[in-house]
Design a protein around this motif. Sequence first.
Motif, short mmCIF file in Angstrom:
data_model
loop_
_atom_site.label_atom_id
_atom_site.label_comp_id
_atom_site.label_asym_id
_atom_site.label_seq_id
_atom_site.Cartn_x
_atom_site.Cartn_y
_atom_site.Cartn_z
N LEU A 487 0.84 -1.10 -0.23
CA LEU A 487 -0.12 -0.05 -0.13
C LEU A 487 0.95 1.16 0.08
N GLY A 488 1.70 1.39 1.09
CA GLY A 488 2.77 2.27 0.94
C GLY A 488 2.59 3.82 1.48
N HIS A 489 3.41 4.41 1.90
CA HIS A 489 3.13 5.56 2.63
C HIS A 489 2.50 6.74 1.76
N GLN A 490 2.90 6.58 0.47
CA GLN A 490 2.24 7.57 -0.58
C GLN A 490 0.87 7.56 -0.71
N ARG A 491 0.17 6.67 -0.93
CA ARG A 491 -1.07 6.35 -1.08
C ARG A 491 -1.86 6.76 0.21
N LEU A 492 -1.23 6.42 1.45
CA LEU A 492 -1.95 6.85 2.90
C LEU A 492 -2.06 8.37 2.72
N HIS A 493 -0.74 9.02 2.46
CA HIS A 493 -0.36 10.63 2.46
C HIS A 493 -1.58 11.24 1.58
N ASP A 494 -1.78 10.61 0.31
CA ASP A 494 -2.51 11.26 -0.82
C ASP A 494 -4.07 11.22 -0.18
N ALA A 495 -4.19 9.96 0.41
CA ALA A 495 -5.58 9.84 0.76
C ALA A 495 -6.35 10.94 2.06
N LEU A 496 -5.11 11.15 2.86
CA LEU A 496 -5.31 11.79 4.00
C LEU A 496 -5.27 13.58 3.75
N LEU A 497 -4.90 13.81 2.41
CA LEU A 497 -4.74 15.13 1.94
C LEU A 497 -5.91 15.65 1.18
#
Length: 537
Positions: A487-497
């Motif tokens: 899943l990775g950090h980038q997908r998580l960050h993009d969702a929370l943005l």
Amino acid sequence: MALLRYIDEQGHLKTKTLLADPVVIGRAPTCQLVLPSDMLSREHARIELVSDGRYSIRDLGARNKTYVCGQLVSETLLNAGDIIRLGDRVIEFLDEGGPREKIDLDFLTPDDREPPDCGWIKIRAPLTLSVKQVEKLACLTGHLAMTSRPEDFADAVLSGALLDFGAERGFVALRGESKRELRVIAHRSLIQPKGGSLTPVSESFVMAALLQSVAGRYPESTAKVDLKSGYAATAMVAPLTFRGEVVGIIYVDRPASNRTFPAASEHMMAAVGAHLGAVMAESSRRLVDSATREGAAWMSTLRRLQAAMAAPVASSETFDVGTKTFPGRARCGDMCDVLHLDPQRCAAVTVDAGGHGLTGLAQASAICMAIRSTLAVSDDALMDPALMFGAINEAIASSPTRQVVPCTYVGIDLASGKVAYINAGGMPPLLMVGPGRLITLDHPSLVLGVDPDYTYEVTRVDLPDHFRLVSYTDGLVESTNTAGEALGHQRLHDALLDREAFKDLDHVLQTVKDVWDTHLSGSEPDDDASLLVISRG
């Protein structure tokens, strides 16, 4: 135990164990390892045991020299996984007692062109393989159980491919979370030498396998070998494929050799990539099925213990608190704890004990209780937890039954408008300070229990009136889908943005759940994951 692995004249894999006596390699019958080849000197090189249990190799004045990891050497210490080239023969040095270091990909040289004037050849399926090549392909992983780790398959295939192709370096990497990202899971001869540098590799050549799904080799002929180009002189690459998708790559080269890889090797390389991609995926499925079948009762017991040992997490008049657990099939043990000291102050702890069984659960619970007990008697510890973490670290490091458990601590004080945190080997907390505004609290410290004398430092940042603090364990971002993609950090960050995610606590929890469900598409990860969110305003 150290040993040498090589291919004999009949094409069979052979090994020679290294002991205290020196081993001379050459074509003379008196050598301890005889390799009949006109390219080898009678006594070409000697390997012997030196201090600290390490082995060294010395060139004995051979006409065609001695190379280690593609570098010309007169004498050097050997590391586990080194590939030795003597004339036209390659030998793998293995040492079970030596460390297997991680590598980065700094030797991939970004460029805007393909390898210069070398007749780079690309192929796609269908492939043409001889019966002998098919037999070799089948033998690459034949000695490993189908419940072996995917990394073990990658290591075995890479080792066999290097010896079969007569290559000197190589790596296997899975596709990362971004389009051009690679995560190395097996490698040979790519440890950065002290005081030196690795022969670089053309990034465009390597990425062609990932982005275009093609196998390739260069150069097409010996006449086009260029030892002064700045790149590895000759190389091959192929995609790892599973169900038509590219999940990674396998790469091999000869950094300073004027021998090209033959055309038949290119088709074999493509087949190796397809074979490895499929067998790694099958291994992952069978490994999980085995763990689920054999450990179902034990996992059920651990989950009940986890629920019983975890402190209940609740909101206060000032702080809204929410948690979510994503269960894993084969591992569990994560814990979250929130302690409300007064209306203005609270502390949050996230501990990752997944995979350590009962001992890990007990230690995770002990960490949470130690932090609770300290905060109950020390007001200063909330925003200055360094001494508290030092004491916990020393206690764990001195325990004969210790388990190394990542832990993330966050202290919140509205009166001072600050948040203080220590990230002891865990995932960096995320601070949402407004719609579409996200701060990564990325100041890592050593995981608890490794070094009893380690000094922890506290990081403090300003805290706005309205915020969402997100803390989680690594099982969240490392969960993989059926294609083996994390899943990775980038997908998580993009969702929370997303601006809607900041709306309230429930929106944050639902946003993370949605990105989790979308990425996994029904597949179940091995490791559990815990999510803790503290919200105000």
